[in-house]
Structures are given as structure tokens and as C-alpha cells.
Design a protein around this motif. Structure first.
Motif, PDB file in Angstrom:
ATOM      1  N   PRO A   1       0.426  -0.326   6.415  1.00 18.98           N
ATOM      2  CA  PRO A   1      -0.650  -1.318   6.440  1.00 18.98           C
ATOM      3  C   PRO A   1      -1.573  -1.189   7.652  1.00 18.98           C
ATOM      4  O   PRO A   1      -2.780  -1.396   7.536  1.00 18.98           O
TER       5      PRO A   1
ATOM      6  N   GLU B   1      -4.252   1.207   6.800  1.00 19.87           N
ATOM      7  CA  GLU B   1      -5.216   0.636   5.854  1.00 19.87           C
ATOM      8  C   GLU B   1      -6.197  -0.287   6.566  1.00 19.87           C
ATOM      9  O   GLU B   1      -7.396  -0.257   6.310  1.00 19.87           O
TER      10      GLU B   1
ATOM     11  N   SER C   1       0.817  -1.198   0.000  1.00 24.80           N
ATOM     12  CA  SER C   1       0.000   0.000   0.000  1.00 24.80           C
ATOM     13  C   SER C   1       0.854   1.252   0.000  1.00 24.80           C
ATOM     14  O   SER C   1       2.058   1.195   0.238  1.00 24.80           O
ATOM     15  N   ARG C   2       0.213   2.377  -0.276  1.00 28.43           N
ATOM     16  CA  ARG C   2       0.891   3.675  -0.220  1.00 28.43           C
ATOM     17  C   ARG C   2       1.058   4.130   1.220  1.00 28.43           C
ATOM     18  O   ARG C   2       1.979   4.866   1.535  1.00 28.43           O
ATOM     19  N   ARG C   3       0.130   3.723   2.088  1.00 34.09           N
ATOM     20  CA  ARG C   3       0.180   4.065   3.511  1.00 34.09           C
ATOM     21  C   ARG C   3       0.631   2.842   4.303  1.00 34.09           C
ATOM     22  O   ARG C   3       0.625   1.729   3.798  1.00 34.09           O
TER      23      ARG C   3
ATOM     24  N   ALA D   1      -8.602   1.829   8.654  1.00 34.98           N
ATOM     25  CA  ALA D   1      -9.586   2.509   7.801  1.00 34.98           C
ATOM     26  C   ALA D   1     -10.637   1.537   7.276  1.00 34.98           C
ATOM     27  O   ALA D   1     -11.817   1.877   7.184  1.00 34.98           O
ATOM     28  N   ALA D   2     -10.225   0.320   6.944  1.00 36.92           N
ATOM     29  CA  ALA D   2     -11.154  -0.653   6.362  1.00 36.92           C
ATOM     30  C   ALA D   2     -12.066  -1.298   7.398  1.00 36.92           C
ATOM     31  O   ALA D   2     -13.243  -1.541   7.133  1.00 36.92           O
TER      32      ALA D   2
END
Length: 69
Positions: free
Chosen positions: A41, A44, A37-39, A47-48
Motif C-alpha cells: 500500500p 500505491e 492491492s497487488r503492491r 505512486a498516486a
């Protein structure tokens, strides 16, 4: 009523599953969850799911014998 305690904050840099990839578009990866990912993990996952990562496992410290010169 007292509010629920905030979940523990996970730091991917201290996790044994975290790695830096060679892909400049997706530099951060998680071996356990199998994604890049760009951020970070952990961000991510938060957020999910709204929950901190359940797969966090602290890295074992390197001993003096493991270091190479």
C-alpha cells in the motif's frame, strides 16, 4: 540552493494498519485507507500522490506475555 531532503521511506510491514489478505490477486491491504492491492500500500500511495503515506503508524512490539506456545 540545497535540495529538499527526501521524504522518509515508509515500510508497510512495520505499520499497524497493514495486513495480508486472503485474496491471491490483492494480497496486501491497508485498514486505515480501506483498500487491497497487488503492491505494498505504501507504494500505491506514493505512486498516486507523490508523497509518502501520512497514515503510517509503527506497530507496538509484542511483549513476552503476549506470545503463545
Amino acid at each position: 540552493m540545497t535540495p529538499a531532503p527526501a521524504p522518509a521511506r515508509v515500510n508497510c510491514l512495520r505499520c499497524q494498519h497493514h495486513y495480508i489478505s486472503w485474496d491471491p490477486n490483492f494480497p496486501y491491504g491497508c485498514r486505515q485507507l480501506g483498500f487491497k492491492s497487488r503492491r505494498m500500500p505504501c507504494l500505491e500511495v506514493l505512486a498516486a500522490s507523490g508523497q509518502p503515506c501520512n497514515y503510517y503508524s509503527p506497530r507496538t512490539p509484542r511483549s513476552a506475555d503476549d506470545k503463545t506456545d
